[in-house]
Design an enzyme around this catalytic site. Sequence first.
Site, short mmCIF file in Angstrom:
data_model
loop_
_atom_site.label_atom_id
_atom_site.label_comp_id
_atom_site.label_asym_id
_atom_site.label_seq_id
_atom_site.Cartn_x
_atom_site.Cartn_y
_atom_site.Cartn_z
N TYR A 174 0.82 -1.12 0.29
CA TYR A 174 0.03 0.06 -0.26
C TYR A 174 0.90 1.31 -0.09
O TYR A 174 2.14 1.05 -0.14
CB TYR A 174 -0.84 -0.12 1.32
N ARG A 222 2.96 -1.42 10.67
CA ARG A 222 2.92 -2.82 10.20
C ARG A 222 3.83 -2.66 8.95
O ARG A 222 3.69 -1.72 8.08
CB ARG A 222 1.55 -3.14 9.83
N CYS A 346 -8.38 -22.07 4.22
CA CYS A 346 -9.15 -22.55 2.83
C CYS A 346 -9.37 -21.34 2.08
O CYS A 346 -9.73 -21.23 0.94
CB CYS A 346 -10.48 -23.11 3.21
N CYS A 349 -12.85 -17.10 3.84
CA CYS A 349 -13.17 -15.71 4.40
C CYS A 349 -12.65 -14.57 3.13
O CYS A 349 -13.38 -13.52 3.08
CB CYS A 349 -12.51 -15.53 5.70
N CYS A 361 -16.87 -17.69 7.03
CA CYS A 361 -16.04 -18.65 7.29
C CYS A 361 -16.30 -20.20 6.90
O CYS A 361 -17.70 -20.24 7.14
CB CYS A 361 -15.49 -18.56 8.66
N ALA A 459 -27.66 -46.41 7.75
CA ALA A 459 -29.29 -46.26 8.19
C ALA A 459 -30.21 -46.63 7.24
O ALA A 459 -30.08 -46.54 6.05
CB ALA A 459 -29.36 -44.62 8.48
#
Length: 663
Positions: A174, A222, A346, A349, A361, A459
């Site tokens: 960014y 960050r 995975c 999200c 999620c 079943a």
Amino acid sequence: MNYPNIFKQGKIGKLTLKNRVVMPPMGTNLAGPEGEVTDQLIAYYEERAKGGTGLIIVEFTCIDYEYGKGFIRQLRLDDDRFIPGIHALANAVHNYGAKVFVQIHHAGRQSNSSLINGKQIVAPSNVACAAVGEEPRELTTAEVKELVNKFVQTAIRCKQAGIDGVEVHGAHGYLINQFLSPEANLRTDEYGGNFENRMRFLEEIIIGIKENCGKDYPVTVRLSVDEFIEGGIDLELGKDISRYLEKLGVDGLHISCGTYDSMDKVIESPLFEQGWRVYLAEEIKKEVNIPVITVGSIREPQFVEKLLSEGRADFVAIGRGLIADPEWVNKTMEGHEAEIRKCINCLHCIHSAMGNSHVLCSINARAGRELEFKELQHLPSGENRRVVIVGGGPGGMEAARVLSLKGYDVTLFEKNNKLGGQLHLVTDPIYRKKMTWHIDYLSNEMKRLNIDVRLNTEATVEEITAFNPYAVLLATGGRPMLPQVEGNDLGHVYTYEDVKLQEKVFTNSKVTVVGSGMICHGTTRRLAEAGNDVTFVEIPTKASKRIGAETRLRLLEKLKQVNVEIVTDHRLERILPNSIIVEDPLSGKHSEIESESIIVAMGVEAYNPLEETLREQMENVFVLGDAVGYSSLGEATRDGFEKAYFLESIVTHNREEEGSQTV
């Protein structure tokens, strides 16, 4: 197991945190259409604070909505009118003893014209980000100075709103990262050129925040200390930047890596090992004396405790792990580690938030929907109701879990000797370990909740009706889908299940795999590693749409490494006894690929043998998951959760409909 390091208080500047777990900023798309805080956004963060997290860093928040927007419904704080919403969010988090920062952000060249009303994107220099594909306009010196002020003003609003500190987003490609990077910053004024000039933009932001908010107001940065792109920031330069920021008075560093041009390093697929980028924080920690936060697919409490005890970082950011289970911290503290619903990487999200939805999620149906599913409605005291579930895959087990928590007596039939269904078909060693986490979690829930699980039992209608159940949920799953082409019934045509369950073993054979998706790639690689001569014909499927472009390329590269011949952008025309015919849809040209065996991995089709007969004998028969025609873990989990959560309402609605039709 005790976790003394996880639950030791820590400091960022003069701010004390109750433990060492940080929720890093992650875009949710839960903000309102104008970037305002919504009730759902507050509920989402409140849930993670309630779960015991020490510090929550709110998702990237725009300081300049005209040019700096980086997301469809990105949170913003570029005007005083947004302060009340941020204040309400801060109060909700503080109610549970957590601290809260806001990450302040400008996308720069990683915005795009569609996000900013058709205007040209801006950057330090007119160097395009390849992943975005738009040439930016170079900011004037005056504009750069104005942006410094906008960052500072946003930080001031954070403090006014009761936010405990700010994180300045200098990572992931960014705007601030662009000023720091020699690849993106080719300026010749005071904000470009040598190292000090490239640091100047961020330096003036830090100094401005400290001057206006007070030297004791916590500021973290960050950083992508390795961009993993040619000519960009590498770890050595990342160390220089980190030391420089410490001298400026920054209170902590949140160590990350990558940009949009190396996105697989920013948001890891299931193919990355847990904590693979902790080494970056460890290297930075050797260079500075201020707190260092590490991040990157960190999931297990034991792993967190170990890296803290070894001094590799001061705080650990658990991102998607807290989307999957907001109670991660509390469960760890209470010794209930087996009850943690660990993230499996995975990417559901990410894909949902970047699409037309908001953060969702695949294994936690409540994520991003906390206001819809506040508390489970328990059965009235003394009332017993039996529910029978057929199928022990993720959808069936999720339904069993929720119904048991609501007070139902649940019996679950599974025809195989283990629970988990198609989750067992994942073969990639790293991904398989993550999928095993989820199988173990659900299986443990069946034991913890004393659910009557009957393995090795297919079943029958008679067995089910003998219970006189209140409801029956059929989660009988799916079976491999075959292509609707000539020759699909030939004897040398097999499915991915035949390979993965070793019902047919292939060695030293000429094999063609047809399909796409994670299971398809795993099947192909397994065959190649077994010594077969393998051709992979990539045919788009529903499963392939859930794989991001970066992950797909990574998977294809893995296949190349084991000498798989890859054919993309073709259609399967027909299957012959010793070959297949494929067509290039652009040219219409047909090609023949010789094959001794054909393996089909094109997803699943619904398998639902009991519904029709059961409906003739009883009410309240419901079908869920793959048996309905869904084909993903996320869909199966959501369907199992929702049908269990709303069971009484669904039953009542169906009875009312039947009554009205009778009248």
